[in-house]
Motif scaffolding. Sequence first.
Motif, mmCIF file in Angstrom:
data_model
loop_
_atom_site.group_PDB
_atom_site.id
_atom_site.type_symbol
_atom_site.label_atom_id
_atom_site.label_comp_id
_atom_site.label_asym_id
_atom_site.label_seq_id
_atom_site.Cartn_x
_atom_site.Cartn_y
_atom_site.Cartn_z
ATOM 1 N N ILE A 1 -6.212 10.725 13.252
ATOM 2 C CA ILE A 1 -4.766 10.880 13.440
ATOM 3 C C ILE A 1 -4.230 11.832 12.376
ATOM 4 C CG2 ILE A 1 -2.546 9.677 13.477
ATOM 5 C CD1 ILE A 1 -4.189 7.117 14.182
ATOM 6 N N PRO A 2 -3.493 12.875 12.751
ATOM 7 C CA PRO A 2 -2.966 13.814 11.756
ATOM 8 C C PRO A 2 -2.196 13.103 10.641
ATOM 9 C CG PRO A 2 -2.639 14.682 13.963
ATOM 10 C CD PRO A 2 -3.144 13.271 14.131
ATOM 11 N N ALA A 3 -2.376 13.581 9.423
ATOM 12 C CA ALA A 3 -1.813 12.922 8.243
ATOM 13 C C ALA A 3 -0.300 12.773 8.329
ATOM 14 C CB ALA A 3 -2.208 13.690 6.981
ATOM 15 N N ASP A 4 0.379 13.746 8.952
ATOM 16 C CA ASP A 4 1.838 13.699 8.988
ATOM 17 C C ASP A 4 2.375 12.611 9.918
ATOM 18 O OD1 ASP A 4 0.782 15.418 11.112
ATOM 19 O OD2 ASP A 4 2.870 15.779 11.629
ATOM 20 N N LEU A 5 1.486 11.996 10.715
ATOM 21 C CA LEU A 5 1.921 10.951 11.643
ATOM 22 C C LEU A 5 1.555 9.544 11.177
ATOM 23 C CD1 LEU A 5 0.872 12.625 15.023
ATOM 24 C CD2 LEU A 5 3.168 12.552 14.015
ATOM 25 N N ARG A 6 0.775 9.440 10.145
ATOM 26 C CA ARG A 6 0.226 8.130 9.787
ATOM 27 C C ARG A 6 1.266 7.159 9.249
ATOM 28 N NH1 ARG A 6 -5.252 10.313 6.789
ATOM 29 N NH2 ARG A 6 -5.942 11.622 8.540
ATOM 30 N N ARG A 7 2.374 7.661 8.720
ATOM 31 C CA ARG A 7 3.419 6.752 8.250
ATOM 32 C C ARG A 7 4.036 5.978 9.405
ATOM 33 N NH1 ARG A 7 3.122 4.973 3.544
ATOM 34 N NH2 ARG A 7 5.358 4.496 3.510
ATOM 35 N N ARG A 8 3.784 6.422 10.623
ATOM 36 C CA ARG A 8 4.312 5.733 11.800
ATOM 37 C C ARG A 8 3.247 4.830 12.444
ATOM 38 N NH1 ARG A 8 6.578 10.612 15.217
ATOM 39 N NH2 ARG A 8 7.123 8.948 16.704
ATOM 40 N N ILE A 9 2.210 4.538 11.667
ATOM 41 C CA ILE A 9 1.144 3.640 12.100
ATOM 42 C C ILE A 9 1.237 2.332 11.326
ATOM 43 C CG2 ILE A 9 -1.351 3.263 12.184
ATOM 44 C CD1 ILE A 9 -0.489 5.379 14.144
ATOM 45 N N SER A 10 1.055 1.207 12.020
ATOM 46 C CA SER A 10 0.935 -0.100 11.367
ATOM 47 C C SER A 10 -0.416 -0.696 11.718
ATOM 48 C CB SER A 10 2.052 -1.052 11.820
ATOM 49 O OG SER A 10 3.294 -0.673 11.278
ATOM 50 N N LEU A 11 -1.063 -1.316 10.745
ATOM 51 C CA LEU A 11 -2.365 -1.940 10.961
ATOM 52 C C LEU A 11 -2.208 -3.449 11.108
ATOM 53 C CD1 LEU A 11 -4.632 -0.079 8.337
ATOM 54 C CD2 LEU A 11 -4.134 0.556 10.718
ATOM 55 N N HIS A 12 -2.868 -4.015 12.133
ATOM 56 C CA HIS A 12 -2.846 -5.462 12.323
ATOM 57 C C HIS A 12 -3.927 -6.159 11.496
ATOM 58 C CE1 HIS A 12 -0.179 -6.370 15.974
ATOM 59 N NE2 HIS A 12 0.151 -5.185 15.522
ATOM 60 N N THR B 1 -5.399 5.007 3.665
ATOM 61 C CA THR B 1 -5.462 5.808 4.876
ATOM 62 C C THR B 1 -4.108 6.399 5.255
ATOM 63 O OG1 THR B 1 -5.143 3.841 6.271
ATOM 64 C CG2 THR B 1 -7.414 4.520 5.819
ATOM 65 N N GLY B 2 -3.066 6.036 4.524
ATOM 66 C CA GLY B 2 -1.748 6.594 4.783
ATOM 67 C C GLY B 2 -0.925 5.837 5.794
ATOM 68 N N ALA B 3 -1.383 4.646 6.226
ATOM 69 C CA ALA B 3 -0.598 3.861 7.178
ATOM 70 C C ALA B 3 0.731 3.474 6.560
ATOM 71 C CB ALA B 3 -1.365 2.614 7.601
ATOM 72 N N GLY B 4 1.781 3.480 7.387
ATOM 73 C CA GLY B 4 3.102 3.168 6.862
ATOM 74 C C GLY B 4 3.502 1.725 7.014
ATOM 75 N N GLY B 5 2.657 0.922 7.694
ATOM 76 C CA GLY B 5 3.031 -0.465 7.910
ATOM 77 C C GLY B 5 1.830 -1.367 8.098
ATOM 78 N N ILE B 6 2.060 -2.670 7.916
ATOM 79 C CA ILE B 6 1.050 -3.690 8.203
ATOM 80 C C ILE B 6 1.707 -4.779 9.037
ATOM 81 C CG2 ILE B 6 -0.341 -3.276 6.125
ATOM 82 C CD1 ILE B 6 1.026 -5.761 4.899
ATOM 83 N N TRP C 1 2.021 -3.822 -2.042
ATOM 84 C CA TRP C 1 2.353 -3.116 -0.798
ATOM 85 C C TRP C 1 3.853 -2.814 -0.748
ATOM 86 C CZ3 TRP C 1 0.433 -0.256 2.802
ATOM 87 C CH2 TRP C 1 1.138 -0.024 3.985
ATOM 88 N N ASP C 2 4.190 -1.522 -0.483
ATOM 89 C CA ASP C 2 5.609 -1.149 -0.429
ATOM 90 C C ASP C 2 5.992 -0.512 0.902
ATOM 91 O OD1 ASP C 2 4.299 1.247 -0.614
ATOM 92 O OD2 ASP C 2 5.414 1.993 -2.353
ATOM 93 N N GLY C 3 5.112 -0.634 1.898
ATOM 94 C CA GLY C 3 5.428 -0.100 3.215
ATOM 95 C C GLY C 3 6.099 -1.142 4.093
ATOM 96 N N LEU C 4 6.209 -0.839 5.376
ATOM 97 C CA LEU C 4 6.837 -1.759 6.326
ATOM 98 C C LEU C 4 5.959 -2.977 6.579
ATOM 99 C CD1 LEU C 4 8.187 0.751 9.024
ATOM 100 C CD2 LEU C 4 9.507 -0.422 7.242
#
Length: 392
Positions: A50-61, A70-75, A88-91
């Motif tokens: 996944i392109p790096a500029d889009l990873r902040r819009r990814i959440s991992l379950h 990995t640059g994920a923006g949420g969990i 952790w300071d993301g969503l």
Amino acid sequence: MELIAITLPWFYPSEGADIARKLRSGQYSRIHIRKPGADEQEVRKLMDEIPADLRRRISLHDCHSIAAETGAGGIHLNRRNPDIPPGWDGLVSVSLHSPAEAEALGGRADYAFLSPVFPSVSKPGYGAERFDPCELRKTLRPGIYALGGVTPDRLPELEAMGFHGAAMLGAAWRREIDPEAFRLQLITDGTDIEDVLSGARMSAEGGCRWVQIRMKGAPVESVAEVARELAPLRESHGIVLLVDDHVELAAQIDCIDGVHVGKNDMPVAEARRLLGPGKILGATANTIADIEAALRDGADYIGLGPYRFTTTKKNLSPVLGTEGYRDILGECRRRGYRQPVVAIGGITASDIPGIMSAGAAGIAVSGAILRQADPAEAARWMTEILKTNTNT
């Protein structure tokens, strides 16, 4: 209404590119990567695609430990991973199963999924009748997304209930089926290439827009040749082109739109993994249990039958008749299954009114077209009958 897509539970080729395409389309604000049982290496590999500029819009379950690197923006918190990792300071998102839980969220999460709002094939018997729409309108707060049985046509209903947004699983990735093309399907018969090509072309001339290449016993090379020869009909006549059984072939050849698997062919779940979500997958069923299993494993539509005895199939399941269709399709509606069902097995033009009134979305035929003196005219006649007997 804000939309979130949740990945299919299995990995497939080009998934990273599909995720990027979804995010860049602007249709989905976020995508949740949910792969139960996957290890960190598998999830990391997908994130790398996944392109790096889009990873902040990814959440991992799961695999929260690699979210930051990995640059994920949420969990997403769940029973396997119920706690927010230190630092952790993301969503943060969570799952809820009652409006009361939403009231108790406090500052623990930025948003939440409330499920199942509609009946879901992934959780049979765990239905949405617990939720009173009027009560939801009073109690829902901002940041609550509907989950469970969500399809695009239900979004206005969810918005009226007061949901901030909706999360979709299968419906987010599934290729849409054109209901008009689905209505009349030709299943080719025999193994002679020229005969198969001639029958399919005449059917298309008569208005048939769905062709399934069925050449039992023929070499796979012959099936591929027929598919390539019929490919121009996809542009000239708008047909949807499927093959019977040959899942690997459907996955490899772009001009093949999908595959239909019988009860004794490759398992539906395995076929879905090989195909990915971009191609249509149909499955044969004889009972409501068959339908439930096929939909749970990723089928896009069901071929339900046989309607009556047919000489084109060996080892037939019990014949259903009109009443059998009425009973099974009624149960499908009761359970909230919305994937289309096509009737198969010895169907003739005179059977169409009864079959369609029972709730079928279409019919699949072979001899009723191919064994007529003028196959194009037979297809044209069946098309007209279907138009006047279509459920609205």
